[in-house]
Design a protein around this motif. Sequence first.
Motif, short mmCIF file in Angstrom:
data_model
loop_
_atom_site.label_atom_id
_atom_site.label_comp_id
_atom_site.label_asym_id
_atom_site.label_seq_id
_atom_site.Cartn_x
_atom_site.Cartn_y
_atom_site.Cartn_z
N ARG A 77 0.83 -1.21 0.00
CA ARG A 77 0.00 0.00 0.00
C ARG A 77 0.87 1.27 0.00
N ALA A 78 2.14 1.10 0.26
CA ALA A 78 3.05 2.25 0.15
C ALA A 78 3.00 2.83 -1.26
N PHE A 79 2.72 1.97 -2.25
CA PHE A 79 2.64 2.42 -3.64
C PHE A 79 1.22 2.84 -4.03
N ALA A 80 0.26 2.64 -3.12
CA ALA A 80 -1.15 2.90 -3.44
C ALA A 80 -1.87 3.30 -2.17
N PRO A 81 -1.61 4.52 -1.70
CA PRO A 81 -2.17 4.96 -0.41
C PRO A 81 -3.70 4.89 -0.36
N ASP A 82 -4.35 4.95 -1.53
CA ASP A 82 -5.82 4.91 -1.52
C ASP A 82 -6.38 3.52 -1.36
N CYS A 83 -5.52 2.52 -1.35
CA CYS A 83 -6.01 1.15 -1.14
C CYS A 83 -6.40 1.00 0.33
N PRO A 84 -7.63 0.52 0.60
CA PRO A 84 -8.03 0.32 2.00
C PRO A 84 -7.10 -0.67 2.70
N ALA A 85 -7.04 -0.61 4.00
CA ALA A 85 -6.18 -1.51 4.77
C ALA A 85 -6.71 -2.93 4.71
N PRO A 86 -5.84 -3.92 4.81
CA PRO A 86 -6.28 -5.32 4.82
C PRO A 86 -7.12 -5.61 6.07
N ALA A 87 -8.13 -6.44 5.90
CA ALA A 87 -8.97 -6.85 7.02
C ALA A 87 -9.05 -8.37 7.01
N PRO A 88 -8.33 -9.02 7.91
CA PRO A 88 -8.33 -10.49 7.89
C PRO A 88 -9.74 -11.06 8.08
N GLU B 38 -17.61 -15.81 2.94
CA GLU B 38 -18.83 -15.04 3.15
C GLU B 38 -18.57 -13.79 4.00
N ALA B 39 -17.57 -13.88 4.90
CA ALA B 39 -17.24 -12.74 5.76
C ALA B 39 -16.69 -11.55 4.95
N ALA B 40 -16.31 -11.82 3.69
CA ALA B 40 -15.73 -10.75 2.88
C ALA B 40 -16.69 -9.57 2.76
N ARG B 41 -17.98 -9.88 2.64
CA ARG B 41 -18.94 -8.79 2.42
C ARG B 41 -19.06 -7.87 3.63
N GLU B 42 -18.72 -8.37 4.82
CA GLU B 42 -18.83 -7.56 6.04
C GLU B 42 -17.52 -6.85 6.39
N ALA B 43 -16.44 -7.22 5.73
CA ALA B 43 -15.12 -6.71 6.14
C ALA B 43 -15.02 -5.20 5.93
N GLU B 44 -14.31 -4.54 6.84
CA GLU B 44 -14.06 -3.12 6.65
C GLU B 44 -12.63 -2.98 6.14
N GLY B 45 -12.51 -2.77 4.87
CA GLY B 45 -11.19 -2.74 4.24
C GLY B 45 -11.12 -3.82 3.18
N VAL B 46 -9.91 -4.27 2.89
CA VAL B 46 -9.73 -5.33 1.89
C VAL B 46 -9.73 -6.66 2.62
N PRO B 47 -10.78 -7.47 2.42
CA PRO B 47 -10.80 -8.76 3.12
C PRO B 47 -9.67 -9.65 2.63
#
Lengths: 335, 335
Positions: free
Chosen positions: A48-59, A64-73
């Motif tokens: 993300r250093a090269f793409a600051p607008d990319c949301p943070a990873p969310a483990p 199915e949990a991907a839809r609820e994740a806040e960030g990049v699941p």
Amino acid sequence: MKPILAITLGDINGVGPEVLAKALARPEPWQACQPLVVGDAGALDRARAFAPDCPAPAPVSNAEAAREAEGVPVLAVGPPAPMERPGVIDPAAGACAAAWIEAAVRMAMDGAVDGIVTCPINKHCLHQGGFAYAGHTDFVAALTGTQDYRMSLFAGNMRAVHISSHCSLREALAQVEQGRIETTVRITAEALARLGLARRHIAVAGLNPHAGEEGAFGAEEQRIIAPAVAVCREAGVDCSGPYPPDTVFRRMRQGEFDAVVAMYHDQGHIPLKLVAMEEGVNVTLGIPIVRTSVDHGTAYDIAGKGVASEASLCAAIALAAQLSGAPAPAERSSK
Amino acid sequence: MKPILAITLGDINGVGPEVLAKALARPEPWQACQPLVVGDAGALDRARAFAPDCPAPAPVSNAEAAREAEGVPVLAVGPPAPMERPGVIDPAAGACAAAWIEAAVRMAMDGAVDGIVTCPINKHCLHQGGFAYAGHTDFVAALTGTQDYRMSLFAGNMRAVHISSHCSLREALAQVEQGRIETTVRITAEALARLGLARRHIAVAGLNPHAGEEGAFGAEEQRIIAPAVAVCREAGVDCSGPYPPDTVFRRMRQGEFDAVVAMYHDQGHIPLKLVAMEEGVNVTLGIPIVRTSVDHGTAYDIAGKGVASEASLCAAIALAAQLSGAPAPAERSSK
């Protein structure tokens, strides 16, 4: 509901994490699908250093949990990832890449995700990690239990589906068989239908210069290709040919055809790579899941430098979404 | 002094007369050369209906008189031309076309003209007129007594020279020989020198996907092509390869190479025809005269309708002028 696409991070020492972070910093992938990264959250986070607008990873622990994740699941599976070493062949990174592909394919086979998109891997790296397949596509085919898959390359309105893939030209000639051509035409027709194209006209290329010029430069057109086209037309497929190879791709580019069935790897790869520049997408057809891939390698020479383009990955995500049954952008409601 | 180019009218029932009248209605051909039409003045005159700005034909009896002619100098040789019948295969027209080519080649061999440019002929038409050659290029090669000629296709900064031409792909594979590749590289280097290019870097394409991927997909790269490249480099030719066929043309388009030596007809024709659209030019290399040709056929379906494009003929004239030793447009003084 948007399709969930499992996106494998690929070799973390190549450009995969960087192009993925850059792609997910853009709105289009999020509009087209619910991404689910299968890979290492740390590697993505550092990219993300090269793409600051990319949301943070969310483990997340499942698709199915991907839809609820806040960030990049991000779904972490397989062995723990080593630290990135851009441009270095690291068997441990190869083992991770293989585990991520396998997990993504399993989820697609189980219906937990609607398709997979793969970032590049390095064959040597995987082989050093004990990987037994020739490459990505063969691995995916084996995991899905598919014999009759076809490598294809899509770029805008140009689509080439190859009757054979990674073999010598001499061996490719031996694979110019009527049944193989018929299967390829059928697989191509299915793909065009999945894309939701109103017109789905398939051109079958000849093998020889001028499509053999009535037998003067080779008999395969008359003996093998024309009969295959006839069988497919009889079965109701909108196809024609064989056409002279040196103009069929130009005619497709001008809008006359929606796909070309190519007789060997380079027949389709040369024209598509020439005009596609960075927007080409590899698609594996004939397998029971949707799978697209970037049309470039790990690019070790520029890994970790921030100069890689996300164009092919964005195109691969958009195409996977479309093949997964999502309405094409032009067909979406305007709300 | 501008080079004199003999321009053969080709099959008068095809688009030849029309595209020639249209080309000579433009200033560029006159700036590049002194044209000398070898053909029928009446046919050219009638084609001026589609190109009113084309000067009237002026019959001449030899090449040198071309420079004094008021209008388009036309040299009539061979049997009297029949009346045009657009789109009709007429053996009498074929016999004329053959006589015009022969006369143009003889003048070039004698040094009376500096090069020849050929409008399209129809093979069937010529064969019905008793013509014994496979086509234009073979005829020109025979007339010049050449065994080792090479078919090439030029379009802007893209140039492909083929080690073989009109034969089946299977036969083309058999022609992938070290000596043949070396000869092709040498012929290509000579052509680039004639063009006056400051940089003349020749890329030699591989035969197999990924240029064989270190032998995994074919051994010709290691056994045949790489040794040929090594011999040519040793001899001082600026060349390299073998390169993966599916990116070498893209790299040439991006400016990395000045020509590609292609391993078979379609390897070079597919990419050149894809991007050249109407500006492609066929060039016969390795013969002792300059000879270029339009990159299209007689187009019987549109002959006599006024819709044919002169773009390829204009490009063929410009290239022949350049190969004849005329300074390239960019290098001319600005007076």
